[in-house]
Write a protein that holds these residues in place. Structure first.
Motif, PDB file in Angstrom:
ATOM      1  N   PHE A 134       0.610  -1.337   0.120  1.00 10.75           N
ATOM      2  CA  PHE A 134      -0.087  -0.579   0.246  1.00 10.75           C
ATOM      3  C   PHE A 134       0.871   1.290  -0.149  1.00 10.75           C
ATOM      4  CE2 PHE A 134      -3.699  -2.001   2.175  1.00 10.75           C
ATOM      5  CZ  PHE A 134      -4.662  -2.113   0.500  1.00 10.75           C
ATOM      6  N   ALA A 135       2.475   1.235   0.589  1.00 10.76           N
ATOM      7  CA  ALA A 135       2.518   2.433   1.366  1.00 10.76           C
ATOM      8  C   ALA A 135       2.966   2.610  -0.082  1.00 10.76           C
ATOM      9  CB  ALA A 135       3.684   2.427   2.238  1.00 10.76           C
ATOM     10  N   SER A 136       3.865   1.677  -1.365  1.00 11.56           N
ATOM     11  CA  SER A 136       4.454   1.744  -2.297  1.00 11.56           C
ATOM     12  C   SER A 136       4.073   2.595  -2.222  1.00 11.56           C
ATOM     13  CB  SER A 136       4.930   0.756  -2.784  1.00 11.56           C
ATOM     14  OG  SER A 136       4.168  -0.006  -2.822  1.00 11.56           O
ATOM     15  N   THR A 137       2.604   2.313  -3.487  1.00 13.69           N
ATOM     16  CA  THR A 137       1.542   3.307  -3.805  1.00 13.69           C
ATOM     17  C   THR A 137       1.691   5.026  -4.507  1.00 13.69           C
ATOM     18  OG1 THR A 137       0.037   3.443  -3.285  1.00 13.69           O
ATOM     19  CG2 THR A 137       0.172   1.227  -4.159  1.00 13.69           C
ATOM     20  N   ILE A 138       2.875   5.225  -2.864  1.00 17.24           N
ATOM     21  CA  ILE A 138       2.309   6.403  -2.843  1.00 17.24           C
ATOM     22  C   ILE A 138       4.158   7.408  -4.309  1.00 17.24           C
ATOM     23  CG2 ILE A 138       3.847   6.824  -0.966  1.00 17.24           C
ATOM     24  CD1 ILE A 138       2.616   9.207  -0.494  1.00 17.24           C
ATOM     25  N   ILE A 139       4.632   5.735  -4.762  1.00 14.96           N
ATOM     26  CA  ILE A 139       6.116   6.980  -4.501  1.00 14.96           C
ATOM     27  C   ILE A 139       5.781   7.608  -6.666  1.00 14.96           C
ATOM     28  CG2 ILE A 139       8.039   6.156  -5.653  1.00 14.96           C
ATOM     29  CD1 ILE A 139       8.920   4.677  -2.886  1.00 14.96           C
ATOM     30  N   PRO A 140       4.937   5.716  -7.373  1.00 16.72           N
ATOM     31  CA  PRO A 140       4.464   6.753  -8.699  1.00 16.72           C
ATOM     32  C   PRO A 140       3.546   7.846  -8.387  1.00 16.72           C
ATOM     33  CG  PRO A 140       3.803   3.867  -8.375  1.00 16.72           C
ATOM     34  CD  PRO A 140       4.398   4.918  -7.226  1.00 16.72           C
ATOM     35  N   PHE A 141       2.965   7.266  -7.136  1.00 20.66           N
ATOM     36  CA  PHE A 141       1.490   9.019  -7.270  1.00 20.66           C
ATOM     37  C   PHE A 141       2.315   9.967  -7.427  1.00 20.66           C
ATOM     38  CE2 PHE A 141      -0.285  12.162  -4.823  1.00 20.66           C
ATOM     39  CZ  PHE A 141      -1.874  12.391  -5.237  1.00 20.66           C
ATOM     40  N   ALA A 142       3.532  10.000  -6.706  1.00 26.66           N
ATOM     41  CA  ALA A 142       4.593  11.386  -7.054  1.00 26.66           C
ATOM     42  C   ALA A 142       5.360  11.547  -7.649  1.00 26.66           C
ATOM     43  CB  ALA A 142       5.319  11.307  -5.349  1.00 26.66           C
ATOM     44  N   TYR A 143       5.888  10.912  -8.163  1.00 26.34           N
ATOM     45  CA  TYR A 143       6.603  11.142 -10.088  1.00 26.34           C
ATOM     46  C   TYR A 143       5.621  11.443 -10.745  1.00 26.34           C
ATOM     47  CZ  TYR A 143      11.096   8.770  -8.719  1.00 26.34           C
ATOM     48  OH  TYR A 143      12.688   8.703  -8.583  1.00 26.34           O
TER      49      TYR A 143
END
Length: 239
Positions: free
Chosen positions: A30-39
């Protein structure tokens, strides 16, 4: 041990070795999905619309792998502890974890397409945004207790104040990011020439579209308890 012996403590259905490793793995996904979102956010803000794909792709792949493993662990736990006949019987909270994974897989397809041919950049933005948005929405479904009567995972009713706070938290990410995406939609480069139907990229896009539509259908049906609790629908049902 005393609590367990006296019938207190952890629910007997949760006393399973899969439950020791399933939640942290799932939450890491779940937490890792914020990285593509941030990019994706950085790509729009800096107007370097296509440059974020290359650094975001490995993170999206990692997130999809970790989240997929977490979901499989949850399915194994359901098989051993809940006697669901080999599957989780479409438990609503598990559906809420499946939807971000489907969107991540769709996003991986379109990112690879963009790296190869330059197509599907807009779709990559959409899938990167929605994968994180639906992680937040799954938090809303679980923590507010709206699925308390329909899921073995859901928390009990937390009260209107907490529910409103969680809802505002979800909206604080969702509305600005989708608004920003729509505002810059026409500025995001797109190749007007369509792919050949015999090409690999065309069928990869069709696959991502299937994943996307599956995710939307699953989350729409899973959210029926949410619709039923809205004041307008309540009045319609009572009439």
């Amino acid at each position: 041990l005393t609590f367990i012996k006296d019938g207190m403590g952890l629910n007997v259905l949760l006393r399973n070795y899969w439950m020791v490793i399933h939640p942290p793995v799932l939450f890491l996904g779940f937490a890792s999905t914020i990285i593509p979102f941030a990019y994706a956010y950085a790509g729009i803000q800096t107007k370097k619309y296509g440059e974020w794909i290359k650094p975001a792709l490995p993170w999206a792949l990692m997130g999809a792998c970790v989240l997929g493993v977490g979901i499989m662990m949850g399915g194994k736990w359901a098989y051993e502890s809940l006697s669901f006949g080999g599957y989780w019987a479409w438990d609503p909270v598990e559906n809420a974890s499946l939807v971000p994974w489907l969107l991540l897989i769709a996003g991986l397809h379109t990112m690879v397409i963009y790296k190869s041919t330059g197509h599907s950049l807009r779709a990559s933005y959409l899938f990167a945004i929605l994968s994180f948005v639906f992680v937040l929405y799954s938090t809303f479904l679980t923590r507010t207790g709206v699925l308390g009567d329909t899921s073995v995972h859901a928390f009990t009713e937390a009260g209107n104040a907490i529910n409103i706070m969680i809802g505002l938290f979800v909206l604080s990410f969702t509305v600005p990011m989708l608004g920003l995406f729509l505002k810059h939609y026409k500025k995001i480069p797109a190749i007007l020439k369509e792919e050949q139907t015999s090409s690999r990229e065309f069928w990869m896009f069709i696959g991502s579209l299937v994943f996307f539509l599956s995710a939307i259908f699953i989350i729409a049906v899973t959210s029926i308890p949410v619709y039923n609790k809205t004041p307008l629908l309540k009045d319609l049902i009572q009439k």
